[in-house]
Design an enzyme around this catalytic site. Structure first.
Site, short mmCIF file in Angstrom:
data_model
loop_
_atom_site.label_atom_id
_atom_site.label_comp_id
_atom_site.label_asym_id
_atom_site.label_seq_id
_atom_site.Cartn_x
_atom_site.Cartn_y
_atom_site.Cartn_z
N SER A 63 -6.20 6.84 -14.70
CA SER A 63 -6.86 6.70 -13.40
C SER A 63 -8.29 7.24 -13.47
O SER A 63 -8.59 8.13 -14.26
CB SER A 63 -6.10 7.48 -12.32
N1 SAH Z 1 -1.29 9.73 -14.15
C1 SAH Z 1 -1.74 8.79 -15.16
C2 SAH Z 1 -1.97 7.41 -14.58
C3 SAH Z 1 -1.21 6.40 -15.37
S1 SAH Z 1 -1.11 4.77 -14.69
C4 SAH Z 1 -2.96 9.32 -15.89
O1 SAH Z 1 -3.53 10.33 -15.46
O2 SAH Z 1 -3.33 8.76 -16.92
C5 SAH Z 1 0.55 4.79 -14.04
C6 SAH Z 1 1.67 5.08 -15.00
O3 SAH Z 1 2.90 4.97 -14.26
C7 SAH Z 1 1.82 4.11 -16.18
O4 SAH Z 1 1.81 4.85 -17.36
C8 SAH Z 1 3.18 3.46 -15.95
O5 SAH Z 1 3.89 3.19 -17.15
C9 SAH Z 1 3.91 4.52 -15.13
N2 SAH Z 1 5.04 4.06 -14.31
C10 SAH Z 1 5.18 2.92 -13.59
N3 SAH Z 1 6.37 2.90 -12.95
C11 SAH Z 1 7.01 4.08 -13.27
C12 SAH Z 1 8.27 4.66 -12.94
N4 SAH Z 1 9.16 4.04 -12.15
N5 SAH Z 1 8.59 5.86 -13.46
C13 SAH Z 1 7.72 6.51 -14.27
N6 SAH Z 1 6.52 6.01 -14.65
C14 SAH Z 1 6.16 4.81 -14.14
#
Ligand code: SAH
Length: 222
Positions: free
Chosen positions: A69
Protein backbone atom coordinates in the site's frame (compact mmCIF):
# COMPACT_ATOMS: atom_id res chain seq x y z
CA UNK A 1 17.68 15.37 -5.26
CA UNK A 2 20.11 12.59 -4.40
CA UNK A 3 20.88 9.91 -7.00
CA UNK A 4 20.06 6.23 -6.45
CA UNK A 5 23.65 5.38 -5.48
CA UNK A 6 23.96 7.99 -2.75
CA UNK A 7 20.45 7.18 -1.55
CA UNK A 8 21.58 3.59 -1.10
CA UNK A 9 24.78 4.66 0.67
CA UNK A 10 22.89 6.71 3.26
CA UNK A 11 20.06 4.20 3.73
CA UNK A 12 17.44 6.46 2.08
CA UNK A 13 17.25 8.56 5.26
CA UNK A 14 16.72 11.82 3.35
CA UNK A 15 14.12 10.25 1.05
CA UNK A 16 12.20 9.03 4.09
CA UNK A 17 12.39 12.43 5.76
CA UNK A 18 10.89 14.05 2.64
CA UNK A 19 8.13 11.44 2.62
CA UNK A 20 7.30 12.21 6.26
CA UNK A 21 7.12 15.95 5.45
CA UNK A 22 4.69 15.16 2.64
CA UNK A 23 2.50 13.02 4.93
CA UNK A 24 2.47 15.83 7.49
CA UNK A 25 1.32 18.25 4.77
CA UNK A 26 -1.41 15.75 3.83
CA UNK A 27 -2.73 15.98 7.37
CA UNK A 28 -1.17 13.06 9.28
CA UNK A 29 -0.85 14.45 12.81
CA UNK A 30 0.07 11.50 15.06
CA UNK A 31 3.78 12.02 15.76
CA UNK A 32 4.29 8.35 16.66
CA UNK A 33 2.96 7.34 13.22
CA UNK A 34 5.25 9.86 11.47
CA UNK A 35 8.22 8.61 13.50
CA UNK A 36 7.45 5.00 12.55
CA UNK A 37 7.34 5.93 8.85
CA UNK A 38 10.64 7.81 9.28
CA UNK A 39 12.24 4.71 10.83
CA UNK A 40 11.01 1.75 8.76
CA UNK A 41 13.32 1.06 5.77
CA UNK A 42 10.53 0.50 3.24
CA UNK A 43 13.07 0.03 0.42
CA UNK A 44 14.06 -3.33 1.94
CA UNK A 45 10.49 -4.63 1.45
CA UNK A 46 10.23 -4.24 -2.35
CA UNK A 47 12.07 -5.63 -5.34
CA UNK A 48 15.40 -3.87 -5.90
CA UNK A 49 14.24 -2.62 -9.32
CA UNK A 50 11.50 -0.56 -7.61
CA UNK A 51 13.66 0.99 -4.90
CA UNK A 52 13.99 4.44 -6.44
CA UNK A 53 10.17 4.89 -6.26
CA UNK A 54 9.60 3.39 -2.84
CA UNK A 55 9.51 6.69 -0.92
CA UNK A 56 6.94 8.22 -3.26
CA UNK A 57 3.36 8.06 -2.05
CA UNK A 58 2.33 5.28 -4.44
CA UNK A 59 1.39 1.58 -4.16
CA UNK A 60 3.92 -0.77 -5.81
CA UNK A 61 3.62 -4.38 -7.06
CA UNK A 62 4.93 -7.12 -4.75
CA UNK A 63 4.10 -10.11 -6.99
CA UNK A 64 1.06 -12.29 -7.55
CA UNK A 65 -1.08 -9.25 -8.50
CA UNK A 66 -0.75 -7.83 -4.96
CA UNK A 67 0.62 -4.45 -3.89
CA UNK A 68 2.44 -2.77 -1.01
CA UNK A 69 0.00 0.00 0.00
CA UNK A 70 1.04 3.64 -0.53
CA UNK A 71 2.72 5.13 2.58
CA UNK A 72 -0.01 7.80 2.85
CA UNK A 73 -2.79 5.25 3.26
CA UNK A 74 -0.68 3.14 5.65
CA UNK A 75 -0.11 6.25 7.80
CA UNK A 76 -3.79 7.31 7.64
CA UNK A 77 -5.00 3.83 8.64
CA UNK A 78 -2.43 3.55 11.43
CA UNK A 79 -3.47 6.96 12.76
CA UNK A 80 -7.18 6.02 12.64
CA UNK A 81 -6.45 2.99 14.86
CA UNK A 82 -5.46 5.41 17.67
CA UNK A 83 -2.83 3.09 19.12
CA UNK A 84 -1.32 3.95 22.48
CA UNK A 85 1.56 1.48 22.75
CA UNK A 86 0.00 -1.32 24.79
CA UNK A 87 -2.49 -2.58 22.20
CA UNK A 88 -2.73 -5.93 20.45
CA UNK A 89 -3.51 -5.44 16.76
CA UNK A 90 -4.87 -7.89 14.20
CA UNK A 91 -3.90 -7.17 10.58
CA UNK A 92 -5.61 -8.87 7.63
CA UNK A 93 -3.38 -8.99 4.53
CA UNK A 94 0.32 -9.02 5.51
CA UNK A 95 1.47 -8.49 1.90
CA UNK A 96 5.01 -7.07 2.02
CA UNK A 97 4.94 -6.70 5.81
CA UNK A 98 5.23 -2.89 5.61
CA UNK A 99 2.01 -2.00 7.44
CA UNK A 100 2.87 -4.66 10.06
CA UNK A 101 6.34 -3.14 10.52
CA UNK A 102 4.84 0.33 11.03
CA UNK A 103 2.29 -1.08 13.51
CA UNK A 104 5.08 -2.91 15.38
CA UNK A 105 6.33 0.54 16.50
CA UNK A 106 2.90 1.66 17.68
CA UNK A 107 1.51 -1.44 19.43
CA UNK A 108 2.66 -4.10 21.87
CA UNK A 109 1.91 -6.99 19.56
CA UNK A 110 0.74 -7.47 15.97
CA UNK A 111 -0.94 -10.63 14.69
CA UNK A 112 -1.00 -10.55 10.89
CA UNK A 113 -2.74 -12.99 8.53
CA UNK A 114 -1.87 -13.52 4.84
CA UNK A 115 -3.59 -15.95 2.46
CA UNK A 116 -0.78 -16.27 -0.13
CA UNK A 117 1.96 -18.62 1.15
CA UNK A 118 4.82 -17.02 -0.85
CA UNK A 119 3.95 -13.55 0.50
CA UNK A 120 3.61 -14.80 4.09
CA UNK A 121 7.05 -16.44 3.89
CA UNK A 122 8.70 -13.40 2.32
CA UNK A 123 7.12 -11.03 4.85
CA UNK A 124 8.32 -13.23 7.75
CA UNK A 125 11.91 -13.10 6.57
CA UNK A 126 11.70 -9.37 5.73
CA UNK A 127 10.40 -8.61 9.25
CA UNK A 128 13.25 -10.73 10.64
CA UNK A 129 15.76 -8.71 8.62
CA UNK A 130 14.28 -5.49 10.02
CA UNK A 131 14.70 -6.88 13.54
CA UNK A 132 10.94 -6.72 14.22
CA UNK A 133 10.13 -9.19 17.01
CA UNK A 134 6.54 -8.35 18.05
CA UNK A 135 4.81 -9.35 14.80
CA UNK A 136 3.63 -12.87 14.09
CA UNK A 137 2.52 -13.80 10.54
CA UNK A 138 -0.05 -16.59 10.11
CA UNK A 139 -1.05 -18.21 6.84
CA UNK A 140 -4.82 -18.40 6.33
CA UNK A 141 -8.11 -16.71 5.56
CA UNK A 142 -8.06 -13.47 7.54
CA UNK A 143 -11.79 -12.83 7.01
CA UNK A 144 -12.31 -15.41 9.78
CA UNK A 145 -10.04 -13.43 12.10
CA UNK A 146 -8.09 -15.28 14.77
CA UNK A 147 -10.63 -16.41 17.42
CA UNK A 148 -7.94 -18.12 19.55
CA UNK A 149 -6.23 -14.76 20.20
CA UNK A 150 -9.30 -12.50 20.33
CA UNK A 151 -10.38 -9.95 21.43
CA UNK A 152 -8.19 -7.37 19.69
CA UNK A 153 -7.81 -3.70 20.67
CA UNK A 154 -7.49 -2.79 17.02
CA UNK A 155 -8.06 -4.52 13.68
CA UNK A 156 -6.81 -3.30 10.30
CA UNK A 157 -7.98 -4.83 7.04
CA UNK A 158 -5.62 -4.01 4.15
CA UNK A 159 -7.61 -5.59 1.29
CA UNK A 160 -11.08 -4.52 0.11
CA UNK A 161 -14.13 -6.72 0.81
CA UNK A 162 -17.82 -6.37 -0.12
CA UNK A 163 -18.72 -5.80 3.53
CA UNK A 164 -17.21 -5.86 6.98
CA UNK A 165 -16.51 -9.53 7.86
CA UNK A 166 -18.72 -10.53 10.83
CA UNK A 167 -16.02 -12.55 12.63
CA UNK A 168 -13.82 -9.45 12.78
CA UNK A 169 -16.59 -7.43 14.45
CA UNK A 170 -17.03 -10.23 16.97
CA UNK A 171 -13.30 -10.22 17.73
CA UNK A 172 -13.10 -6.46 18.41
CA UNK A 173 -12.61 -5.61 22.10
CA UNK A 174 -14.83 -3.15 23.95
CA UNK A 175 -13.46 0.29 23.00
CA UNK A 176 -11.63 -1.33 20.06
CA UNK A 177 -11.16 0.29 16.62
CA UNK A 178 -11.39 -1.41 13.22
CA UNK A 179 -10.29 0.26 9.96
CA UNK A 180 -10.64 -1.18 6.47
CA UNK A 181 -11.92 -0.71 2.91
CA UNK A 182 -15.42 -2.08 2.28
CA UNK A 183 -18.11 -1.82 -0.40
CA UNK A 184 -18.67 -2.82 -4.03
CA UNK A 185 -15.61 -2.89 -6.30
CA UNK A 186 -14.90 0.62 -7.57
CA UNK A 187 -16.93 2.16 -4.74
CA UNK A 188 -14.94 1.17 -1.68
CA UNK A 189 -15.09 3.41 1.37
CA UNK A 190 -12.34 3.42 3.94
CA UNK A 191 -14.41 2.68 7.03
CA UNK A 192 -13.69 3.10 10.72
CA UNK A 193 -15.73 1.22 13.30
CA UNK A 194 -15.43 1.65 17.05
CA UNK A 195 -17.01 -0.60 19.66
CA UNK A 196 -18.46 1.43 22.52
CA UNK A 197 -18.49 0.44 26.21
CA UNK A 198 -22.00 -1.11 25.89
CA UNK A 199 -20.91 -3.19 22.91
CA UNK A 200 -22.54 -0.83 20.40
CA UNK A 201 -20.82 -0.11 17.07
CA UNK A 202 -20.12 3.38 15.75
CA UNK A 203 -19.20 3.46 12.05
CA UNK A 204 -17.87 6.40 10.02
CA UNK A 205 -16.49 6.73 6.51
CA UNK A 206 -12.99 8.16 6.08
CA UNK A 207 -13.46 8.58 2.31
CA UNK A 208 -13.25 6.65 -0.98
CA UNK A 209 -10.29 4.31 -1.56
CA UNK A 210 -9.03 1.52 -3.80
CA UNK A 211 -7.49 -1.70 -2.49
CA UNK A 212 -6.85 -5.17 -3.94
CA UNK A 213 -9.57 -7.77 -3.26
CA UNK A 214 -10.16 -9.33 0.14
CA UNK A 215 -10.65 -12.97 -0.89
CA UNK A 216 -12.14 -15.43 1.57
CA UNK A 217 -15.16 -16.91 3.30
CA UNK A 218 -16.40 -13.47 4.43
CA UNK A 219 -14.88 -11.57 1.46
CA UNK A 220 -14.97 -11.97 -2.32
CA UNK A 221 -15.04 -15.47 -3.80
CA UNK A 222 -11.48 -16.32 -4.99
N1 SAH B 1 -0.54 -4.61 4.39
C1 SAH B 1 0.11 -4.90 3.12
C2 SAH B 1 -0.82 -4.63 1.95
C3 SAH B 1 -0.89 -5.83 1.08
S1 SAH B 1 -2.13 -5.82 -0.19
C4 SAH B 1 1.42 -4.16 3.01
O1 SAH B 1 1.71 -3.30 3.84
O2 SAH B 1 2.20 -4.46 2.10
C5 SAH B 1 -3.35 -6.89 0.55
C6 SAH B 1 -2.93 -8.29 0.93
O3 SAH B 1 -4.09 -8.96 1.43
C7 SAH B 1 -2.41 -9.16 -0.22
O4 SAH B 1 -1.15 -9.65 0.14
C8 SAH B 1 -3.42 -10.30 -0.29
O5 SAH B 1 -2.86 -11.55 -0.62
C9 SAH B 1 -3.99 -10.32 1.13
N2 SAH B 1 -5.31 -10.93 1.30
C10 SAH B 1 -6.41 -10.86 0.50
N3 SAH B 1 -7.44 -11.55 1.05
C11 SAH B 1 -6.98 -12.06 2.24
C12 SAH B 1 -7.56 -12.87 3.27
N4 SAH B 1 -8.83 -13.31 3.22
N5 SAH B 1 -6.80 -13.21 4.33
C13 SAH B 1 -5.51 -12.79 4.42
N6 SAH B 1 -4.89 -12.05 3.47
C14 SAH B 1 -5.63 -11.67 2.40
Amino acid sequence: MLGKRSNERNGYVGARRRLVERLREQGVRDSRVLEAVAEIPRHLLVDEALRDRVYEDVPLPIGGGQTISAPGIVAAMSEALELSGGDTVLEIGTGSGYQAAVLSRLAARVVSIERVPALANRARSALDTLGVTNVVVHLGDGTRGRPSEAPFDAIVVTAGGPELPKPLIEQLASGGRLVGPFGPRGQQQLTRVQRGPEGELLAESLGPCRFVDLVGEHGWVG
